[in-house]
Motif scaffolding. Sequence first.
Motif, PDB file in Angstrom:
ATOM      1  N   GLN A  18     -30.062  -2.723  -2.548  1.00  0.00           N
ATOM      2  CA  GLN A  18     -29.366  -3.058  -1.129  1.00  0.00           C
ATOM      3  C   GLN A  18     -28.413  -4.442  -1.200  1.00  0.00           C
ATOM      4  O   GLN A  18     -27.401  -4.554  -1.094  1.00  0.00           O
ATOM      5  N   GLU A  19     -29.218  -5.317  -1.519  1.00  0.00           N
ATOM      6  CA  GLU A  19     -28.707  -6.705  -1.533  1.00  0.00           C
ATOM      7  C   GLU A  19     -27.720  -7.206  -2.457  1.00  0.00           C
ATOM      8  O   GLU A  19     -26.867  -7.993  -2.375  1.00  0.00           O
ATOM      9  N   LYS A  20     -27.676  -6.111  -3.656  1.00  0.00           N
ATOM     10  CA  LYS A  20     -26.707  -6.402  -4.639  1.00  0.00           C
ATOM     11  C   LYS A  20     -25.407  -5.639  -4.482  1.00  0.00           C
ATOM     12  O   LYS A  20     -24.222  -5.992  -5.237  1.00  0.00           O
ATOM     13  N   ARG A  21     -25.394  -4.725  -3.559  1.00  0.00           N
ATOM     14  CA  ARG A  21     -24.294  -3.991  -3.156  1.00  0.00           C
ATOM     15  C   ARG A  21     -23.087  -4.790  -2.674  1.00  0.00           C
ATOM     16  O   ARG A  21     -23.610  -5.623  -1.811  1.00  0.00           O
ATOM     17  N   SER A  22     -21.911  -4.290  -2.704  1.00  0.00           N
ATOM     18  CA  SER A  22     -20.799  -5.020  -2.019  1.00  0.00           C
ATOM     19  C   SER A  22     -20.958  -4.624  -0.621  1.00  0.00           C
ATOM     20  O   SER A  22     -21.238  -3.616   0.000  1.00  0.00           O
ATOM     21  N   GLU A  23     -20.678  -5.896   0.179  1.00  0.00           N
ATOM     22  CA  GLU A  23     -20.462  -5.842   1.577  1.00  0.00           C
ATOM     23  C   GLU A  23     -19.679  -4.667   2.122  1.00  0.00           C
ATOM     24  O   GLU A  23     -19.607  -4.088   3.197  1.00  0.00           O
ATOM     25  N   MET A  24     -18.713  -4.869   1.483  1.00  0.00           N
ATOM     26  CA  MET A  24     -17.473  -4.051   1.787  1.00  0.00           C
ATOM     27  C   MET A  24     -16.792  -2.885   0.756  1.00  0.00           C
ATOM     28  O   MET A  24     -17.331  -3.340  -0.451  1.00  0.00           O
ATOM     29  N   GLY A  25     -16.479  -2.052   1.060  1.00  0.00           N
ATOM     30  CA  GLY A  25     -15.690  -0.917  -0.146  1.00  0.00           C
ATOM     31  C   GLY A  25     -14.513  -1.613  -0.566  1.00  0.00           C
ATOM     32  O   GLY A  25     -14.040  -2.617  -0.069  1.00  0.00           O
ATOM     33  N   LEU A  26     -14.217  -1.265  -1.540  1.00  0.00           N
ATOM     34  CA  LEU A  26     -13.037  -1.507  -2.332  1.00  0.00           C
ATOM     35  C   LEU A  26     -11.818  -1.718  -1.573  1.00  0.00           C
ATOM     36  O   LEU A  26     -11.171  -2.796  -1.461  1.00  0.00           O
ATOM     37  N   LEU A  27     -11.418  -0.660  -0.933  1.00  0.00           N
ATOM     38  CA  LEU A  27     -10.152  -0.617  -0.150  1.00  0.00           C
ATOM     39  C   LEU A  27     -10.245  -1.679   1.009  1.00  0.00           C
ATOM     40  O   LEU A  27      -9.335  -2.500   1.284  1.00  0.00           O
ATOM     41  N   GLU A  28     -11.332  -1.651   1.614  1.00  0.00           N
ATOM     42  CA  GLU A  28     -11.635  -2.512   2.846  1.00  0.00           C
ATOM     43  C   GLU A  28     -11.638  -3.893   2.428  1.00  0.00           C
ATOM     44  O   GLU A  28     -11.007  -4.856   3.098  1.00  0.00           O
ATOM     45  N   LYS A  29     -12.156  -4.392   1.109  1.00  0.00           N
ATOM     46  CA  LYS A  29     -11.928  -5.694   0.879  1.00  0.00           C
ATOM     47  C   LYS A  29     -10.534  -6.014   0.267  1.00  0.00           C
ATOM     48  O   LYS A  29     -10.158  -7.299   0.525  1.00  0.00           O
ATOM     49  N   LEU A  30      -9.628  -5.220  -0.224  1.00  0.00           N
ATOM     50  CA  LEU A  30      -8.458  -5.598  -0.489  1.00  0.00           C
ATOM     51  C   LEU A  30      -7.652  -5.711   0.623  1.00  0.00           C
ATOM     52  O   LEU A  30      -6.856  -6.860   0.675  1.00  0.00           O
ATOM     53  N   ASP A  31      -7.871  -4.866   1.726  1.00  0.00           N
ATOM     54  CA  ASP A  31      -7.108  -4.826   2.852  1.00  0.00           C
ATOM     55  C   ASP A  31      -7.557  -6.353   3.578  1.00  0.00           C
ATOM     56  O   ASP A  31      -6.672  -7.071   4.187  1.00  0.00           O
ATOM     57  N   PHE A  32      -8.987  -6.688   3.485  1.00  0.00           N
ATOM     58  CA  PHE A  32      -9.301  -7.938   4.171  1.00  0.00           C
ATOM     59  C   PHE A  32      -8.590  -9.195   3.546  1.00  0.00           C
ATOM     60  O   PHE A  32      -8.129 -10.008   4.099  1.00  0.00           O
ATOM     61  N   VAL A  33      -8.615  -9.123   2.140  1.00  0.00           N
ATOM     62  CA  VAL A  33      -7.861 -10.395   1.438  1.00  0.00           C
ATOM     63  C   VAL A  33      -6.224 -10.550   1.852  1.00  0.00           C
ATOM     64  O   VAL A  33      -5.890 -11.570   2.058  1.00  0.00           O
ATOM     65  N   VAL A  34      -5.800  -9.225   1.804  1.00  0.00           N
ATOM     66  CA  VAL A  34      -4.395  -9.010   2.117  1.00  0.00           C
ATOM     67  C   VAL A  34      -4.230  -9.946   3.652  1.00  0.00           C
ATOM     68  O   VAL A  34      -3.035 -10.340   3.854  1.00  0.00           O
ATOM     69  N   ASN A  35      -4.915  -9.484   4.631  1.00  0.00           N
ATOM     70  CA  ASN A  35      -5.026  -9.835   6.021  1.00  0.00           C
ATOM     71  C   ASN A  35      -5.471 -11.156   6.422  1.00  0.00           C
ATOM     72  O   ASN A  35      -5.547 -11.336   7.587  1.00  0.00           O
ATOM     73  N   ASN A  36      -5.999 -11.768   5.584  1.00  0.00           N
ATOM     74  CA  ASN A  36      -6.712 -13.209   6.146  1.00  0.00           C
ATOM     75  C   ASN A  36      -6.626 -14.266   5.344  1.00  0.00           C
ATOM     76  O   ASN A  36      -6.016 -14.101   4.061  1.00  0.00           O
ATOM     77  N   GLN A  37      -6.479 -15.407   5.725  1.00  0.00           N
ATOM     78  CA  GLN A  37      -6.026 -16.699   5.319  1.00  0.00           C
ATOM     79  C   GLN A  37      -7.141 -17.116   4.172  1.00  0.00           C
ATOM     80  O   GLN A  37      -8.428 -16.935   4.562  1.00  0.00           O
ATOM     81  N   PHE A  38      -6.715 -17.687   2.938  1.00  0.00           N
ATOM     82  CA  PHE A  38      -7.844 -18.089   2.217  1.00  0.00           C
ATOM     83  C   PHE A  38      -8.391 -19.389   2.770  1.00  0.00           C
ATOM     84  O   PHE A  38      -7.537 -20.213   3.467  1.00  0.00           O
ATOM     85  N   GLU A  39      -9.561 -19.706   2.375  1.00  0.00           N
ATOM     86  CA  GLU A  39     -10.109 -20.818   2.758  1.00  0.00           C
ATOM     87  C   GLU A  39      -9.786 -22.216   1.989  1.00  0.00           C
ATOM     88  O   GLU A  39      -9.733 -21.817   0.975  1.00  0.00           O
ATOM     89  N   ARG A  40      -9.314 -23.179   2.577  1.00  0.00           N
ATOM     90  CA  ARG A  40      -8.887 -24.422   1.829  1.00  0.00           C
ATOM     91  C   ARG A  40      -9.838 -25.533   1.950  1.00  0.00           C
ATOM     92  O   ARG A  40     -10.209 -25.957   3.059  1.00  0.00           O
TER      93      ARG A  40
END
Length: 479
Positions: A296-318
């Motif tokens: 379990q702990e090695k599995r991705s927290e998000m599915g692939l599409l969820e991850k990609l949506d997340f990246v598109v819709n959130n600010q990168f941390e600087r």
Amino acid sequence: MFNKRVKIKELLTWEPSNQEVVIMGWVRTFRNNQFIALNDGSTNQNIQVMADLGTLDEATLKRITTGASLKVTGSVIPSLGKGQKLEVKASVVEILGDSDAEKFPLQPKKHSLEFLREKAHLRFRTNTFGAIFRVRHALAFAVHKFFNEKGFVYMHTPIITASDAEGAGEMFKVTTLPFDNPPKNEDGSINFKEDFFGKATNLTVSGQLEGELAAMAFADIYTFGPTFRAENSNTARHLAEFWMIEPEMAFHDLEDNMNLAEEFIKYIIKYALDNNREDLEFLAQRLQEEEKSLPQEKRSEMGLLEKLDFVVNNQFERVTYTEAIEILRESNHNKKKKFQYIIDKWGVDLQSEHERYLVEKHFKKPVILTNYPKEIKAFYMRQNDDGKTVAAMDILAPGIGEIVGGSQREERLERLETRMKEMHIPTDELSWYLDTRRFGAVPHAGFGLGFERMVLFVTGMTNIRDVIAFPRTPKNAEF
Ligand code: 4AD
Ligand code: MG
């Protein structure tokens, strides 16, 4: 004219009404001596072809084997099977190329990625690699689309060069001199004056230096080409030959550079999400299946599409390098010595385990790290006023680590020359580069995105050898 075919992707959008159609492709499976699953690479979906003994002779039926190529003429009829709306009832099946079922390496079953790497010349014909390479194509197209829309000029920088753009000495030599008896100078060193170019040359590690020259005229340029690194890194994220996108912008400082890089990454991911949904859904499914075998702990927290949506819709941390070092040093991971390389002082280079801790455990989103110590970065980066750091930026992505490396460039001639001398970079050989600082220098910046690392991120694959057609890695240049 031979090519009157309809692509399967297109055909699947038709309404079946007995229209005649010609399709061509490769057999994936042939069931019950009747149902052919045909694929032409336009989509992972196969078209079902009905080939009855009534219409086809027995000799032809025998030659319909996995891997064989066919031209099918038939009529488009509604499908009775579930999951598909239409199929093709064959009136003529022409075998274009036979495929000996005993010898064809790809059986209609699941093969391991390792096995398929050895069969890289055939792996395009699997669903996984079909999806990966269509996504790779879409991302490449989106790269050009993004920069074209912004008015950048696409520069083709040389593959063969006499300079080491990164000053790291990780170059493949290019020569036509004989290995057994090269011409020598009096001191015993090789006389490259007699070599093809009259000097020692190598494959480029980056198009940046030439890119900077062009940016000093067009203001906004980018390169997108193969680059070569003779670093002996046998990891899942390193290639000896990889493709890099390097924009270079006049009148940009570090912040402008970060803004562009973030916008660019989001744009190309969004392009793939909008245009390659089916392939990404397939890859998401594949990843989920693959991760089932992990704890379990090695599995991705998000599915692939969820991850990609997340990246598109959130600010990168600087965050600055200095802040990152503090976070890492204070982390339980560090205190419990779970890192292979313990972070104990300011100035050390970050390993990929540290980068991944920051993005995956601490911030849980892409991170832009800035202002690294000058000792661990290239000579051309702009020196900050603190005398210790340079205006560098690396973008770190979850699951990958460094995906972008860039900086504001040192545009002040004297500072640049001094730094080059300190780092033993030959200023006379790079005199053409220094000319940009002599004649109309301006603040400018740029970055390099490793294309295969981007494809890894978007496809959810984990080994870089699976996202480039024919990978070149230490001890491997097959195909
Ligand atoms: O950080 P790097 O070395 O930066 C440059 O080459 C600069 N000249 C870029 C610029 O400012 N114009 O490489 C840039 C990116 C890395 O972040 C990584 O994504 C990728 O290129 N990269 C590799 N990808 C696959 N295999 C390798 N061996 C790679 N080395 C770098
Ligand atoms: Mg780097």
